[in-house]
Design an enzyme around this catalytic site. Structure first.
Site, mmCIF file in Angstrom:
data_model
loop_
_atom_site.group_PDB
_atom_site.id
_atom_site.type_symbol
_atom_site.label_atom_id
_atom_site.label_comp_id
_atom_site.label_asym_id
_atom_site.label_seq_id
_atom_site.Cartn_x
_atom_site.Cartn_y
_atom_site.Cartn_z
ATOM 1 N N TRP A 1 0.900 -1.159 0.000
ATOM 2 C CA TRP A 1 0.000 0.000 0.000
ATOM 3 C C TRP A 1 0.932 1.201 0.000
ATOM 4 O O TRP A 1 1.639 1.461 0.972
ATOM 5 C CB TRP A 1 -0.883 -0.034 1.248
ATOM 6 C CG TRP A 1 -1.914 1.036 1.288
ATOM 7 C CD1 TRP A 1 -3.127 1.024 0.665
ATOM 8 C CD2 TRP A 1 -1.840 2.280 2.007
ATOM 9 N NE1 TRP A 1 -3.805 2.183 0.940
ATOM 10 C CE2 TRP A 1 -3.047 2.968 1.755
ATOM 11 C CE3 TRP A 1 -0.883 2.873 2.818
ATOM 12 C CZ2 TRP A 1 -3.315 4.223 2.304
ATOM 13 C CZ3 TRP A 1 -1.145 4.120 3.357
ATOM 14 C CH2 TRP A 1 -2.352 4.774 3.098
ATOM 15 N N GLY B 1 5.305 -0.428 7.176
ATOM 16 C CA GLY B 1 5.625 0.663 8.099
ATOM 17 C C GLY B 1 6.275 1.799 7.342
ATOM 18 O O GLY B 1 6.184 1.869 6.111
ATOM 19 N N GLU C 1 -20.957 9.136 10.030
ATOM 20 C CA GLU C 1 -20.564 7.795 9.581
ATOM 21 C C GLU C 1 -21.203 7.483 8.222
ATOM 22 O O GLU C 1 -20.561 6.885 7.343
ATOM 23 C CB GLU C 1 -20.978 6.768 10.651
ATOM 24 C CG GLU C 1 -20.911 5.303 10.251
ATOM 25 C CD GLU C 1 -19.500 4.792 9.957
ATOM 26 O OE1 GLU C 1 -18.530 5.547 10.115
ATOM 27 O OE2 GLU C 1 -19.391 3.623 9.544
#
Ligand code: F6R
Length: 605
Positions: free
Chosen positions: A75, A100, A477
């Site tokens: 990603w 990371g 939401e």
């Protein structure tokens, strides 16, 4: 977010690596790759941009042999989604996969360039391969070279190293990002989570922050941040709980929405026995003076709903914040206060860092997590499972309503402990909560109505969601779900805020979705709706039968919600928020389960 797998096995490893990567797909990715060491010690790799099928096609035409290998779904953080930036990164005799961010990579890269080494990618990860390869070229054995490189790294990482000439060796390390070691019979595995390892083994060791490990087929030698060899427990995981299966639904999201009555029933059975709330020892709210609720995205919005419950039911002041702001704001926290971290994955980097800050300042930290083995579950004083079961769709649905249910139970416990609710009043609220699974089942029947409305919504450029009180965060939401699934711009507002700015957006092309159960605030919301309709705005009103009977004149459409559920109606109203977004995404043909640019488990800040 990036997924890692590593195998020291006894079979051809590249199909196994790809299979394991498929189980990590749900984390979100934009390219993938594998590297293997064959039986003659030759290190080689294949990488491909886009879906995993591109990598497996590549492997059909250019197979990789060997029983030892590492794999990765990327990603993108540093550098676009290109083959050159895909992992594994290789320099000389080492290949590396990483999840990371190496924060000091620019400094390291400049040093390497000055030493005559030329990076081949724009990634931070490549510096790890370059550094390690450089040390190996200078004569260090592989494990020492990896250790020397690790000592230079700042930031967050889960790393796996594979070495040319080493058919039975892998070095792995974690700081900040999660990493699990799997123990087989004469085989060893490593993965970003137990889900990836489930087909291989149910015996898992979670590395602790700062640990690194040297793996061979005979086992793992684990070292802590000071380099001391340490023992870390082996846990048996429930492989059944890691099953990834659409169960006949077209998308994981549809399956997960439909599971909500059952999983919420599980939460209620777990935490409520008769008319008693059963929580782990230490959760007595009598002398708490304040609560901080912190999370990211949907988890943050669950906390936002709970603020209304804690304040109204328990009279307990409550602060709500997104973790990325909380962690750097250095908020003054009372030593009598509690901190509640909310997270589906339990690995979200910002939430984890916020928890670390809070641990030094408050009386008690609580982690509300869906993944019971996660870092937040381990780091909090008390971990409360939200029991949603594995959630594969990147956009959260059942994890949200399970978070809400546990938070509702905590708010009721707080109200009872603090004398704001007597036994009879508590029993009344618990009865409302127990009615929720049945009402959710009714709300699921709205799927077809939401599908019909999605034809209209999918034409819109912008959509507004309005709610009051505890329905305001549910409106937020709803807007978040629509944005992430269908890529339509959507905003949620407190209904009363409309005239303070957003009303300028209203015209006949902007659908306005109003969440308004027939409660004490209903008439006020109806007035806000009139203001929208006076400006030709098209309203979709969500209310119970009474609200629809009295407030639907002139609206474009209605969604008839079940009545009941008392204060806990926000849990019910989550369902049409999910279905509207889901069906609109299907109508638009977007990738429902893996929306572009998103990751399930956000392990970088
Ligand atoms: C939205 C969504 C995200 C997550 C957020 C926090 O549908 O899923 O906003 O809620 O990334 O993730 P967790 O709960 O794993 O900390």
């Amino acid at each position: 977010m990036c997924g890692i797998i590593g195998i020291l096995g006894n079979h051809e490893v590249s199909p196994q690596l790809v299979d394991a990567l498929r189980r990590l797909e749900y984390r979100g990715y934009d390219s993938a790759g594998v590297a293997t060491v064959d039986d003659r010690g030759r290190l080689d790799r294949r990488r491909a941009v886009g879906k995993l099928v591109n990598l497996s096609d590549r492997l059909v035409h250019e197979p990789l042999r060997g029983h030892a290998g590492i794999g990765h779904t990327r990603w993108a953080t540093h550098g676009a989604a290109t083959e050159a930036n895909a992992h594994p990164h290789r320099h000389g005799r080492v290949a590396v996969v990483h999840n990371g961010i190496i924060e000091n990579f620019r400094e390291l890269r400049d040093e390497l360039i000055a030493a005559g080494i030329r990076p081949q990618s724009q990634t931070d990860t490549e510096t790890v391969a370059l550094l390690t390869g450089q040390h190996m070229d200078a004569g260090l054995p592989p494990v020492e070279a990896a250790r020397t490189a690790l000592a230079r790294l700042q930031g967050a990482f889960a790393l796996a190293f594979l070495f040319e000439g080493e058919t039975d060796l892998m070095v792995v390390a974690r700081k900040g990002s999660p990493l699990a070691i799997g123990h087989g019979d004469g085989e060893m595995f490593v993965g970003s989570d137990a889900v990836a390892l489930a087909p291989f083994t149910d015996r898992i060791t979670y590395l602790e922050d700062g640990d690194h490990a040297v793996l061979t087929r005979a086992g793992a030698l684990i070292y802590d941040r000071d380099g001391h060899q340490v023992g870390r427990p082996q846990n048996r995981i429930d492989v059944g709980a890691t099953a990834i299966d659409k169960g006949g639904y077209r998308h994981f999201m549809a399956k997960e929405i439909a599971e909500q009555p059952v999983v919420i029933g599980d939460v209620l059975n777990h935490y409520i026995k008769g008319d008693r709330i059963v929580l782990p020892e230490g959760l007595d709210f009598t002398s708490v003076d304040r609560i901080s609720l912190v999370g990211c995205g949907t988890a943050h919005l669950a906390g936002h709903v709970a603020k209304y419950w804690f304040e109204q039911l328990a009279g307990l002041p409550c602060d709500i914040d997104v973790a990325s702001e909380f962690r750097y704001r250095e908020p003054p926290l009372s030593p009598e206060s509690w901190f509640i971290a909310i997270s589906q994955s339990g690995e979200t980097a910002d939430t984890l860092a916020a928890l670390d800050y809070a641990r030094a300042h408050v009386a008690r930290t609580v982690g509300l997590v869906n993944v019971g083995t996660s870092a937040i579950a381990r780091d909090a004083d008390i971990a409360l499972p939200t029991l949603a079961g594995i959630e594969v769709s990147v956009a959260s649905s059942k994890a949200f309503t399970c978070q809400l249910t546990v938070l509702a139970i905590l708010a009721l416990k707080a109200a009872h402990d603090r004398g704001r609710l007597d036994d009879a009043a508590l029993a009344g609220h618990l009865a409302d909560l127990r009615s929720i699974p049945g009402l959710l089942q009714q709300a699921l029947n709205l799927s077809e109505d939401c599908r019909a409305l999605s034809e209209w919504l999918s034409q819109a450029q912008d959509v507004l969601y309005l709610g009051r009180g505890a329905l305001f965060p549910v409106a937020l939401e709803g807007a978040l779900k629509l944005k992430e699934l269908s890529y339509i711009h959507a905003e949620g507002y407190a209904s009363g805020e409309l005239k303070h700015g957003p009303i300028a957006l209203i015209d006949r092309d902007v659908p306005v979705i109003v969440l308004a159960p027939h409660d004490g605030l209903f008439d006020k919301t109806i007035s806000n709706m009139q203001e929208v309709m006076a400006r030709h705005g098209q309203i979709l009103l969500l209310s119970d039968p009474e609200g629809i009977a009295s407030g639907s004149d002139g609206v474009h459409a209605t969604l008839r919600m079940p009545a009941g559920g008392g204060l806990f109606q926000p849990i019910l109203y989550a369902i049409p928020m999910q279905y509207l977004a889901y069906h609109t995404a299907v109508a638009k043909g977007t990738d429902v389960d893996q929306p572009r640019n998103l990751a399930k488990s956000v392990t970088v800040e």
